[in-house]
Design a protein around this motif. Structure first.
Motif, PDB file in Angstrom:
ATOM      1  N   LYS A 196       0.888  -1.208   0.112  1.00 20.19           N
ATOM      2  CA  LYS A 196      -0.041  -0.016  -0.079  1.00 20.19           C
ATOM      3  C   LYS A 196       1.119   1.255   0.141  1.00 20.19           C
ATOM      4  CE  LYS A 196      -3.812  -2.271   2.394  1.00 20.19           C
ATOM      5  NZ  LYS A 196      -4.602  -2.313   3.538  1.00 20.19           N
ATOM      6  N   ARG A 197       1.787   1.458  -1.042  1.00 21.25           N
ATOM      7  CA  ARG A 197       2.578   2.351  -1.136  1.00 21.25           C
ATOM      8  C   ARG A 197       1.798   3.859  -1.651  1.00 21.25           C
ATOM      9  NH1 ARG A 197       6.776   0.796  -4.727  1.00 21.25           N
ATOM     10  NH2 ARG A 197       7.520  -0.552  -2.946  1.00 21.25           N
ATOM     11  N   VAL A 198       2.027   4.837  -0.869  1.00 20.06           N
ATOM     12  CA  VAL A 198       1.172   6.010  -1.202  1.00 20.06           C
ATOM     13  C   VAL A 198       2.181   7.151  -1.343  1.00 20.06           C
ATOM     14  CG1 VAL A 198      -0.423   8.067  -0.239  1.00 20.06           C
ATOM     15  CG2 VAL A 198      -0.809   5.538   0.008  1.00 20.06           C
ATOM     16  N   LEU A 199       2.170   8.069  -2.363  1.00 21.30           N
ATOM     17  CA  LEU A 199       2.912   9.029  -2.875  1.00 21.30           C
ATOM     18  C   LEU A 199       2.339  10.382  -2.332  1.00 21.30           C
ATOM     19  CD1 LEU A 199       5.546  10.406  -3.928  1.00 21.30           C
ATOM     20  CD2 LEU A 199       4.380  10.169  -6.188  1.00 21.30           C
ATOM     21  N   VAL A 200       2.944  11.032  -1.289  1.00 22.34           N
ATOM     22  CA  VAL A 200       2.348  12.318  -0.981  1.00 22.34           C
ATOM     23  C   VAL A 200       3.201  13.478  -1.911  1.00 22.34           C
ATOM     24  CG1 VAL A 200       1.906  13.812   0.904  1.00 22.34           C
ATOM     25  CG2 VAL A 200       1.492  11.630   1.109  1.00 22.34           C
ATOM     26  N   VAL A 201       2.424  14.519  -2.441  1.00 16.31           N
ATOM     27  CA  VAL A 201       2.896  15.642  -3.256  1.00 16.31           C
ATOM     28  C   VAL A 201       2.503  16.765  -2.701  1.00 16.31           C
ATOM     29  CG1 VAL A 201       3.611  16.454  -5.378  1.00 16.31           C
ATOM     30  CG2 VAL A 201       2.839  14.054  -5.117  1.00 16.31           C
ATOM     31  N   ALA A 246       7.073  13.768  -2.121  1.00 21.36           N
ATOM     32  CA  ALA A 246       7.575  14.351  -3.287  1.00 21.36           C
ATOM     33  C   ALA A 246       7.505  16.098  -2.996  1.00 21.36           C
ATOM     34  CB  ALA A 246       6.987  14.063  -4.540  1.00 21.36           C
ATOM     35  N   ARG A 247       8.439  16.854  -3.484  1.00 18.16           N
ATOM     36  CA  ARG A 247       8.308  18.140  -3.010  1.00 18.16           C
ATOM     37  C   ARG A 247       7.696  19.008  -4.027  1.00 18.16           C
ATOM     38  NH1 ARG A 247      13.449  16.889  -4.029  1.00 18.16           N
ATOM     39  NH2 ARG A 247      14.149  17.598  -6.077  1.00 18.16           N
ATOM     40  N   ASP A 248       7.342  18.476  -5.205  1.00 16.62           N
ATOM     41  CA  ASP A 248       6.516  19.252  -6.189  1.00 16.62           C
ATOM     42  C   ASP A 248       6.378  18.164  -7.360  1.00 16.62           C
ATOM     43  OD1 ASP A 248       8.965  18.736  -7.775  1.00 16.62           O
ATOM     44  OD2 ASP A 248       9.717  20.837  -7.266  1.00 16.62           O
ATOM     45  N   THR A 267       0.290   2.739  -5.222  1.00 13.46           N
ATOM     46  CA  THR A 267      -1.224   2.457  -5.377  1.00 13.46           C
ATOM     47  C   THR A 267      -1.997   3.522  -5.584  1.00 13.46           C
ATOM     48  OG1 THR A 267      -0.346   0.738  -3.591  1.00 13.46           O
ATOM     49  CG2 THR A 267      -2.667   1.143  -4.015  1.00 13.46           C
ATOM     50  N   VAL A 268      -1.824   4.767  -4.665  1.00 12.82           N
ATOM     51  CA  VAL A 268      -2.428   5.866  -4.760  1.00 12.82           C
ATOM     52  C   VAL A 268      -1.410   7.159  -4.694  1.00 12.82           C
ATOM     53  CG1 VAL A 268      -3.929   7.387  -3.478  1.00 12.82           C
ATOM     54  CG2 VAL A 268      -4.575   5.018  -3.406  1.00 12.82           C
ATOM     55  N   VAL A 269      -1.724   8.147  -5.220  1.00 13.32           N
ATOM     56  CA  VAL A 269      -1.159   9.409  -4.915  1.00 13.32           C
ATOM     57  C   VAL A 269      -2.069  10.497  -4.281  1.00 13.32           C
ATOM     58  CG1 VAL A 269      -0.029  11.602  -6.438  1.00 13.32           C
ATOM     59  CG2 VAL A 269       0.518   9.161  -7.024  1.00 13.32           C
ATOM     60  N   VAL A 270      -1.439  11.146  -3.251  1.00 13.89           N
ATOM     61  CA  VAL A 270      -2.451  12.401  -2.770  1.00 13.89           C
ATOM     62  C   VAL A 270      -1.499  13.638  -3.028  1.00 13.89           C
ATOM     63  CG1 VAL A 270      -3.391  13.090  -0.611  1.00 13.89           C
ATOM     64  CG2 VAL A 270      -3.385  10.688  -0.987  1.00 13.89           C
ATOM     65  N   SER A 271      -2.090  14.579  -3.951  1.00 14.88           N
ATOM     66  CA  SER A 271      -1.347  15.819  -4.419  1.00 14.88           C
ATOM     67  C   SER A 271      -2.043  16.983  -4.215  1.00 14.88           C
ATOM     68  CB  SER A 271      -0.782  15.584  -5.779  1.00 14.88           C
ATOM     69  OG  SER A 271      -0.474  16.736  -6.137  1.00 14.88           O
ATOM     70  N   ASP A 272      -1.376  17.911  -3.881  1.00 15.25           N
ATOM     71  CA  ASP A 272      -1.932  19.261  -3.849  1.00 15.25           C
ATOM     72  C   ASP A 272      -2.068  19.645  -5.411  1.00 15.25           C
ATOM     73  OD1 ASP A 272      -2.681  21.778  -2.702  1.00 15.25           O
ATOM     74  OD2 ASP A 272      -1.011  22.509  -2.537  1.00 15.25           O
ATOM     75  N   VAL A 273      -2.928  20.473  -5.532  1.00 10.41           N
ATOM     76  CA  VAL A 273      -3.198  21.206  -6.821  1.00 10.41           C
ATOM     77  C   VAL A 273      -2.276  22.290  -7.256  1.00 10.41           C
ATOM     78  CG1 VAL A 273      -4.792  22.153  -8.609  1.00 10.41           C
ATOM     79  CG2 VAL A 273      -5.498  20.510  -7.122  1.00 10.41           C
ATOM     80  N   ARG A 274      -2.087  23.445  -6.341  1.00  5.10           N
ATOM     81  CA  ARG A 274      -1.436  24.383  -6.602  1.00  5.10           C
ATOM     82  C   ARG A 274      -0.046  24.144  -6.075  1.00  5.10           C
ATOM     83  NH1 ARG A 274      -4.206  30.387  -6.054  1.00  5.10           N
ATOM     84  NH2 ARG A 274      -2.166  30.806  -6.584  1.00  5.10           N
ATOM     85  N   MET A 275       1.041  23.945  -7.066  1.00  5.63           N
ATOM     86  CA  MET A 275       2.465  23.944  -6.891  1.00  5.63           C
ATOM     87  C   MET A 275       3.179  24.734  -8.094  1.00  5.63           C
ATOM     88  SD  MET A 275       2.572  19.743  -5.743  1.00  5.63           S
ATOM     89  CE  MET A 275       1.863  19.356  -7.527  1.00  5.63           C
TER      90      MET A 275
END
Length: 249
Positions: free
Chosen positions: A11-16, A40-42, A56-64
């Motif tokens: 269950k690897r998640v990438l947080v951006v 990830a920083r951007d 598995t999932v990426v959780v990311s901000d929109v404005r970067m």
């Protein structure tokens, strides 16, 4: 293939997020939920990481800075087509977000949100990110599924209520688009059985008939909303994305 299966198992998640404090908070809370979290920083950094390992999932901000979250989402899908992407924003950005949802983003959540809210969304996205379409007219069901798949939404079809319940028992489904008027077992009885399973499944009803009593009944049993046939693809896709976000609130 082995690497992809391993990512699913862990269950690897990438947080951006370009805001370090927010990124660290998100990562720490998701790690407490048992996920392996990579930061990830951007957007550019996220693409570098996605080229090297499966998520598995990426959780990311929109404005970067540089690539925004929607642009990053498009590039990520080229690298990993089955990747589930959840976007976060504190801004309206209506046109940009509408484009993202129409192209298959799992859902958009608006800041501020609770970490419990995010954890529930990620859990659904990891375990069962698929839509089940139930209609006794095969051509209708298959047409809706084809439309969803074209937009990047994982979807499958069955043609009666009993088959729908069985499918939910056997495979991961988080949204069921359910016709109300069907022979043998109608949408009301099917919704009732789905709710009895105690699974995190959101029911979106649909009907081409004037049946206000049935609409009221399915809403009283936990239905999310009812769409009137014929509806356009955009309406359904946006309703699914909104339901995925609202279901965990």
């Amino acid at each position: 293939m082995v690497e992809a299966q391993a990512a699913q198992e862990t269950k690897r998640v990438l947080v951006v997020d370009d805001e370090e404090g927010m990124r660290l908070t998100l990562a720490a809370n998701l790690e407490l939920e048992g996920y392996e979290v990579v930061e990830a920083r951007d957007g550019a950094h996220a693409l570098e990481l996605a080229a090297q390992q499966r998520f598995t999932v990426v959780v990311s901000d929109v404005r970067m800075p540089g690539l925004n979250g929607v642009e990053m989402f498009r590039e990520l899908k080229r690298l990993q087509p089955d990747l589930v992407v959840v976007l976060m924003t504190a801004f309206a950005l209506e046109k940009l977000l509408e484009e993202a949802i129409s192209e298959g983003v799992y859902t958009v959540i608006h800041k501020p949100f609770s970490m419990d809210h995010l954890a529930r969304i990620v859990a659904r996205a990891v375990d069962s990110p698929a839509v089940l379409v139930v209609d006794d007219i095969p051509m209708v069901a298959e047409s809706i599924v084809a439309t969803l798949r074209t937009a990047g939404v994982s979807a499958h079809a069955v043609h009666d209520g009993r088959a729908a319940v069985q499918r939910i028992v056997e495979r991961g489904v988080d949204v069921c688009v359910l016709d109300l008027v069907m022979p043998v077992q109608d949408g009301i009885a099917t919704c009732e059985q789905i709710m009895e399973l105690k699974r995190p499944v959101t029911v979106i009803a649909m009907t081409g008939h004037s049946v206000p009593e049935m609409v009221n009944a399915i809403m009283s049993k936990g239905g999310y909303t009812c769409l009137r046939k014929p509806f356009d693809a955009r309406e359904l896709i946006h309703t699914i994305a909104r339901a995925r976000g609202d279901a965990a609130a």
